[in-house]
Design a protein around this motif. Structure first.
Motif, PDB file in Angstrom:
ATOM      1  N   VAL A   1    -170.471 -50.937 -19.095  1.00 21.23           N
ATOM      2  CA  VAL A   1    -169.169 -51.347 -19.607  1.00 21.23           C
ATOM      3  C   VAL A   1    -168.715 -52.470 -18.688  1.00 21.23           C
ATOM      4  N   ARG A   2    -168.478 -53.642 -19.234  1.00 25.08           N
ATOM      5  CA  ARG A   2    -168.224 -54.825 -18.418  1.00 25.08           C
ATOM      6  C   ARG A   2    -166.774 -55.314 -18.441  1.00 25.08           C
ATOM      7  N   THR A   3    -165.965 -54.837 -19.373  1.00 20.45           N
ATOM      8  CA  THR A   3    -164.582 -55.320 -19.472  1.00 20.45           C
ATOM      9  C   THR A   3    -163.642 -54.178 -19.849  1.00 20.45           C
ATOM     10  N   ASP A   4    -162.365 -54.413 -19.632  1.00 20.78           N
ATOM     11  CA  ASP A   4    -161.315 -53.480 -20.070  1.00 20.78           C
ATOM     12  C   ASP A   4    -161.625 -52.028 -19.706  1.00 20.78           C
ATOM     13  N   PHE A   5    -161.900 -51.789 -18.432  1.00 21.95           N
ATOM     14  CA  PHE A   5    -162.348 -50.469 -17.999  1.00 21.95           C
ATOM     15  C   PHE A   5    -161.407 -49.347 -18.420  1.00 21.95           C
ATOM     16  N   ALA A   6    -160.113 -49.497 -18.162  1.00 19.33           N
ATOM     17  CA  ALA A   6    -159.162 -48.433 -18.495  1.00 19.33           C
ATOM     18  C   ALA A   6    -159.135 -48.187 -20.002  1.00 19.33           C
ATOM     19  N   ALA A   7    -159.118 -49.233 -20.787  1.00 19.11           N
ATOM     20  CA  ALA A   7    -159.100 -49.088 -22.251  1.00 19.11           C
ATOM     21  C   ALA A   7    -160.386 -48.431 -22.752  1.00 19.11           C
ATOM     22  N   GLN A   8    -161.506 -48.774 -22.143  1.00 13.17           N
ATOM     23  CA  GLN A   8    -162.790 -48.187 -22.555  1.00 13.17           C
ATOM     24  C   GLN A   8    -162.837 -46.692 -22.216  1.00 13.17           C
ATOM     25  N   VAL A   9    -162.284 -46.317 -21.062  1.00 14.89           N
ATOM     26  CA  VAL A   9    -162.254 -44.901 -20.695  1.00 14.89           C
ATOM     27  C   VAL A   9    -161.300 -44.145 -21.620  1.00 14.89           C
ATOM     28  N   ALA A  10    -160.160 -44.727 -21.931  1.00 10.89           N
ATOM     29  CA  ALA A  10    -159.222 -44.091 -22.866  1.00 10.89           C
ATOM     30  C   ALA A  10    -159.894 -43.857 -24.220  1.00 10.89           C
ATOM     31  N   ALA A  11    -160.657 -44.830 -24.695  1.00 10.57           N
ATOM     32  CA  ALA A  11    -161.369 -44.683 -25.964  1.00 10.57           C
ATOM     33  C   ALA A  11    -162.448 -43.609 -25.866  1.00 10.57           C
ATOM     34  N   LEU A  12    -163.138 -43.541 -24.731  1.00  9.27           N
ATOM     35  CA  LEU A  12    -164.169 -42.529 -24.508  1.00  9.27           C
ATOM     36  C   LEU A  12    -163.572 -41.126 -24.595  1.00  9.27           C
ATOM     37  N   LYS A  13    -162.375 -40.956 -24.075  1.00 10.12           N
ATOM     38  CA  LYS A  13    -161.712 -39.648 -24.124  1.00 10.12           C
ATOM     39  C   LYS A  13    -161.427 -39.211 -25.554  1.00 10.12           C
ATOM     40  N   GLU A  14    -161.299 -40.162 -26.459  1.00  5.75           N
ATOM     41  CA  GLU A  14    -161.005 -39.860 -27.862  1.00  5.75           C
ATOM     42  C   GLU A  14    -162.256 -39.517 -28.668  1.00  5.75           C
ATOM     43  N   GLU A  15    -163.436 -39.824 -28.142  1.00  8.83           N
ATOM     44  CA  GLU A  15    -164.681 -39.519 -28.840  1.00  8.83           C
ATOM     45  C   GLU A  15    -164.933 -38.020 -28.854  1.00  8.83           C
ATOM     46  N   GLN A  16    -165.802 -37.590 -29.753  1.00 13.67           N
ATOM     47  CA  GLN A  16    -166.234 -36.196 -29.786  1.00 13.67           C
ATOM     48  C   GLN A  16    -167.135 -35.933 -28.588  1.00 13.67           C
ATOM     49  N   GLY A  17    -167.042 -34.741 -28.030  1.00 11.90           N
ATOM     50  CA  GLY A  17    -167.916 -34.377 -26.929  1.00 11.90           C
ATOM     51  C   GLY A  17    -167.227 -33.474 -25.941  1.00 11.90           C
ATOM     52  N   GLY A  18    -167.929 -33.207 -24.860  1.00 13.66           N
ATOM     53  CA  GLY A  18    -167.421 -32.322 -23.829  1.00 13.66           C
ATOM     54  C   GLY A  18    -166.757 -33.084 -22.697  1.00 13.66           C
ATOM     55  N   ASP A  19    -166.566 -32.380 -21.598  1.00 16.45           N
ATOM     56  CA  ASP A  19    -165.914 -32.969 -20.428  1.00 16.45           C
ATOM     57  C   ASP A  19    -166.732 -34.126 -19.870  1.00 16.45           C
ATOM     58  N   ILE A  20    -166.010 -35.079 -19.278  1.00 16.56           N
ATOM     59  CA  ILE A  20    -166.598 -36.291 -18.714  1.00 16.56           C
ATOM     60  C   ILE A  20    -166.493 -36.220 -17.196  1.00 16.56           C
ATOM     61  N   TYR A  21    -167.625 -36.368 -16.530  1.00 20.77           N
ATOM     62  CA  TYR A  21    -167.710 -36.297 -15.072  1.00 20.77           C
ATOM     63  C   TYR A  21    -167.457 -37.676 -14.482  1.00 20.77           C
ATOM     64  N   LEU A  22    -166.396 -37.815 -13.722  1.00 19.45           N
ATOM     65  CA  LEU A  22    -166.139 -39.023 -12.944  1.00 19.45           C
ATOM     66  C   LEU A  22    -166.848 -38.826 -11.616  1.00 19.45           C
ATOM     67  N   CYS A  23    -167.914 -39.586 -11.412  1.00 21.41           N
ATOM     68  CA  CYS A  23    -168.775 -39.429 -10.246  1.00 21.41           C
ATOM     69  C   CYS A  23    -168.430 -40.463  -9.186  1.00 21.41           C
ATOM     70  N   GLY A  24    -167.888 -39.988  -8.086  1.00 20.17           N
ATOM     71  CA  GLY A  24    -167.652 -40.846  -6.934  1.00 20.17           C
ATOM     72  C   GLY A  24    -166.833 -42.080  -7.212  1.00 20.17           C
ATOM     73  N   GLY A  25    -166.769 -42.937  -6.248  1.00 20.64           N
ATOM     74  CA  GLY A  25    -166.146 -44.231  -6.412  1.00 20.64           C
ATOM     75  C   GLY A  25    -164.653 -44.261  -6.233  1.00 20.64           C
ATOM     76  N   GLY A  26    -164.175 -44.435  -5.031  1.00 19.10           N
ATOM     77  CA  GLY A  26    -162.740 -44.472  -4.763  1.00 19.10           C
ATOM     78  C   GLY A  26    -162.018 -45.588  -5.488  1.00 19.10           C
ATOM     79  N   MET A  27    -162.661 -46.736  -5.650  1.00 19.62           N
ATOM     80  CA  MET A  27    -162.015 -47.847  -6.355  1.00 19.62           C
ATOM     81  C   MET A  27    -161.896 -47.545  -7.843  1.00 19.62           C
ATOM     82  N   PHE A  28    -162.978 -47.086  -8.454  1.00 22.66           N
ATOM     83  CA  PHE A  28    -162.950 -46.761  -9.878  1.00 22.66           C
ATOM     84  C   PHE A  28    -162.012 -45.590 -10.135  1.00 22.66           C
ATOM     85  N   ALA A  29    -162.064 -44.572  -9.278  1.00 21.62           N
ATOM     86  CA  ALA A  29    -161.160 -43.425  -9.417  1.00 21.62           C
ATOM     87  C   ALA A  29    -159.707 -43.871  -9.275  1.00 21.62           C
ATOM     88  N   GLY A  30    -159.447 -44.792  -8.362  1.00 22.87           N
ATOM     89  CA  GLY A  30    -158.094 -45.309  -8.195  1.00 22.87           C
ATOM     90  C   GLY A  30    -157.597 -46.012  -9.443  1.00 22.87           C
TER      91      GLY A  30
END
Length: 176
Positions: free
Chosen positions: A91-120
């Motif tokens: 995923v190369r652009t609009d990170f927050a928007a892409q994650v918000a869209a991912l949350k709307e997809e069908q599926g189970g829990d999403i693991y945020l793995c490491g990364g203080g900058m990305f987590a921030g």
């Protein structure tokens, strides 16, 4: 709606890695590891930034391979270079928007793995639902923070806490 779960080891003073990315400061054996591995089996997707993904190269992960074979992988980076045969998605652009869209997809829990900058970034955009901390009995003093660049207070509610024989304390929080 799918949940984003930040499941990460952290020092008592809030670092997910010591200076120069040192993770040897964290206990890698013990009863807390079995519990973590059981949680990993419940996630169907993993998201991470470039630095977290490339960090695994030092442990033998080939570029483009999945670190967790049973999970869909999304690597958030404007500049990562992966082979055409990569098993992971970028995923190369609009990170927050892409994650918000991912949350709307069908599926189970999403693991945020490491990364203080990305987590921030995700925390600042109120995209993290649950934080699962494996709090190690160590102080780092410096290193990679649990969250980078978060300017506002984030309130937490502790929903469980377990002290393992290994000395690691597991704490689960909801964020609001």
């Amino acid at each position: 709606m799918r949940r984003i779960i930040y499941d990460v080891a952290v020092s008592r003073d809030g670092f997910i890695a010591g200076p120069n990315g040192d993770i040897s400061i964290f206990p890698h054996t013990g009863d807390h590891v079995d519990a973590y591995n059981a949680r990993l089996a419940t996630y169907d997707t993993v998201i991470m930034g470039r630095h977290t993904y490339e960090f695994a190269y030092a442990f033998g992960l080939p570029a483009g391979a999945r670190a967790y074979p049973h999970m869909r992988h999304l690597i958030f980076s404007e500049g990562i270079t992966l082979p055409a045969s990569a098993e992971v998605e970028t995923v190369r652009t609009d990170f927050a928007a892409q994650v918000a869209a991912l949350k709307e997809e069908q599926g189970g829990d999403i693991y945020l793995c490491g990364g203080g900058m990305f987590a921030g970034l995700l925390a600042a955009n109120k995209l993290i639902d649950v934080m699962r901390l494996k709090v190690a009995p160590v102080l780092c003093g410096s290193g990679t923070p649990l969250f980078a660049n978060v300017a506002e207070t984030i309130n937490l509610t502790c929903i469980s806490s377990t002290l393992y024989d290994s000395g690691v304390e597991y704490c689960e929080f909801t964020l609001h």
